[in-house]
Design a protein around this motif. Structure first.
Motif, PDB file in Angstrom:
ATOM      1  N   SER A   1     -17.317 -14.688   1.516  1.00 34.40           N
ATOM      2  CA  SER A   1     -17.802 -14.555   0.145  1.00 34.40           C
ATOM      3  C   SER A   1     -18.049 -15.938  -0.433  1.00 34.40           C
ATOM      4  CB  SER A   1     -16.780 -13.812  -0.722  1.00 34.40           C
ATOM      5  OG  SER A   1     -17.165 -13.856  -2.085  1.00 34.40           O
ATOM      6  N   ASP A   2     -19.232 -16.126  -0.962  1.00 35.91           N
ATOM      7  CA  ASP A   2     -19.539 -17.406  -1.597  1.00 35.91           C
ATOM      8  C   ASP A   2     -19.446 -17.315  -3.113  1.00 35.91           C
ATOM      9  OD1 ASP A   2     -21.727 -15.877  -2.176  1.00 35.91           O
ATOM     10  OD2 ASP A   2     -23.204 -17.194  -1.225  1.00 35.91           O
TER      11      ASP A   2
ATOM     12  N   ARG B   1     -15.878 -19.026   2.962  1.00 35.50           N
ATOM     13  CA  ARG B   1     -17.147 -18.960   2.212  1.00 35.50           C
ATOM     14  C   ARG B   1     -18.164 -18.109   2.948  1.00 35.50           C
ATOM     15  NH1 ARG B   1     -18.161 -20.458  -2.958  1.00 35.50           N
ATOM     16  NH2 ARG B   1     -20.105 -21.523  -2.417  1.00 35.50           N
ATOM     17  N   GLN B   2     -18.031 -17.941   4.265  1.00 32.56           N
ATOM     18  CA  GLN B   2     -18.897 -17.029   4.999  1.00 32.56           C
ATOM     19  C   GLN B   2     -18.574 -15.576   4.665  1.00 32.56           C
ATOM     20  OE1 GLN B   2     -18.634 -17.973   9.189  1.00 32.56           O
ATOM     21  NE2 GLN B   2     -19.123 -20.131   8.847  1.00 32.56           N
TER      22      GLN B   2
ATOM     23  N   GLU C   1     -14.878 -23.342   4.744  1.00 34.00           N
ATOM     24  CA  GLU C   1     -16.155 -22.995   5.377  1.00 34.00           C
ATOM     25  C   GLU C   1     -16.135 -21.567   5.908  1.00 34.00           C
ATOM     26  OE1 GLU C   1     -18.734 -24.308   9.354  1.00 34.00           O
ATOM     27  OE2 GLU C   1     -16.982 -25.473   8.743  1.00 34.00           O
TER      28      GLU C   1
END
Length: 442
Positions: free
Chosen positions: A91-92, A88-89, A85
């Motif tokens: 880089s998604d 992913r903030q 989580e």
């Protein structure tokens, strides 16, 4: 993707804050102790340019590129969702590769959380055997991990507690291999203009890999370096970890002249000079202990004498918060020579402990032996007193005085220990002894 502007200083602050908090709680901040299971981690931190990290019970690293992302190690399964989580903030983008330094659960436990359609999971050629080995002994390791880590590590995958299965090919080779590509001594690829080089560097495990990013001068060394003398033998049990493999693997990393060293436990080491100094001292400490042990073996010294005698000189002190010199000496000694100590009585299935009840009877019974154990413990001879308490319990398993003496010795040893593995086993013994005391009073 949202920009996050953090510095290496922030990273050191985040890791040291967690370590200090754990030391306040009485838990040394050794490998595997940087983050407890379930401890909140608030943010990913930038190590260098495109390298990001979430510290934890096994750090997770993310390398971002224009063509997708690469994950190095995935932490333990319980921490992986939070690590993912946070990263992913940063880089998604798609996860194109997962690179595993080795097959321990605090490194590969999060693979199912991170793996996407098309993700390539890369490990060293012996990774499959590593997983089969852990699966083969899953009942054994389940009990040992539960004792050593005292509930800090959820038992998952091959280390889950169980009966250990039956015999035959299914039991011996039944692990699920999550890697999609197994590589040999070296492997290279490029993604989004970033070059990745993987090198076989056995040490912590025989299938250990180091990940090298030459453009960023960054080496991800898994568990071949952390802030303590390494576990050349781990109390939970392991195949031999050869000291000279460690030395050669560290030499291989040193030859790359890294500017950033990224271990999977603890904070990165920053700066070429600092990396060189740190890894050189670590390598020399391992080599010193190996050579001193071998000299002692050749001189006819027994393993317990060497466990007491071998000590690092001050300039090579690297701490003993996770591995210890004494355990490593025994690991080296028995790795070379096996279990037989040269005493003919050791050849047989009847252990020395089988004679304890007779010795206790001759000494006047369990109560008399327990009383002497208490005297020794009160005088500070904790280990001698602990051994006597165990002898008394061999004569009478329910003797309260012996159980109380054993408990006092274990609690005193635990109070002064600075080693996380030692404390885990002492706490296991304390809990076991307290239960036996409760049962004896019923």
């Amino acid at each position: 993707m949202r920009p996050i502007h953090l510095t290496v200083v922030t990273l050191f602050f985040a890791v040291s804050t967690m370590a200090q908090a754990q030391q306040r709680d009485g838990i040394p901040a050794g490998p595997g102790q940087i983050q407890r299971i379930g401890q909140e981690v608030r943010e990913a931190v930038r190590v260098r340019e495109s390298i990001w990290m979430v510290p934890g019970f096994g750090n997770t690293f993310l390398i971002t590129t224009p063509d997708g992302n690469v994950v190095v190690d995935t932490s333990i399964a319980a921490n992986a969702p939070r690590h993912r989580e946070l990263l992913r903030q940063v880089s998604d983008g798609p996860v194109r590769y997962i690179l595993l330094t080795h097959g321990h659960g605090d490194h590969n436990g999060g693979v199912p959380t991170w793996k996407e359609p098309g993700t390539e999971v890369i490990a060293q050629r012996e990774y499959g055997e590593m997983l089969h080995y852990q699966n083969r002994l899953r009942g054994f390791f389940g009990r040992r991990n539960a004792a050593q880590f005292q509930g800090q590590v959820p038992l998952d995958r091959a280390s889950a507690a169980g009966a250990g299965g039956g015999v035959g090919a299914a039991a011996n080779y039944g692990a699920e291999i999550d890697a999609t590509r197994l590589v040999d001594d070296e492997y290279r690829f490029e993604l989004g203009g970033v070059r990745f080089e993987l090198y076989h560097t056995p040490g912590e495990t025989y299938e250990h890999l180091t990940v090298w990013l030459p453009q960023l001068r960054a080496a991800f060394v898994g568990d071949n370096y952390y802030g303590s003398f390494p576990n050349l033998y781990t109390l939970r049990g392991t195949k031999p970890r050869w000291a000279l493999d460690y030395v050669q693997s560290l030499d291989r990393v040193l030859a790359l002249s890294p500017e950033v060293l990224l271990p999977s436990h603890g904070a990165p080491v920053i700066g070429e000079a600092e990396v060189k100094k740190t890894l050189t001292r670590y390598r020399d400490a391992i080599l010193y202990v190996h050579d001193a042990t071998v000299r002692g073996m050749n001189a006819g010294k027994d393993v317990f004498t060497l466990m007491r005698e071998v000590r690092l000189p001050p300039e090579l002190e690297v701490g003993e918060g996770y591995g210890t010199i004494a355990w490593s000496v025994r690991g080296i000694y028995e790795g070379y020579a096996g279990w037989f100590d040269g005493n003919p009585s050791s050849m047989y299935a009847t252990p020395a402990a089988a004679a304890y009840p007779e010795l206790v009877r001759m000494a006047g019974g369990a109560a008399a032996v327990a009383a002497r154990a208490k005297q020794l413990i009160d005088a500070g001879s904790l280990l001698e007193g602990l051994h006597l308490a165990d002898m008394a319990l061999a004569g009478d398993a329910g003797d309260r005085a012996a159980l109380e003496a054993r408990l006092r010795a274990l609690e005193a040893l635990e109070a002064k220990s600075v080693n996380s593995n030692e404390r885990g086993w002492l706490r296991f013994g304390i809990g076991e002894t307290r239960r036996r005391l409760e049962q004896s009073s019923q």
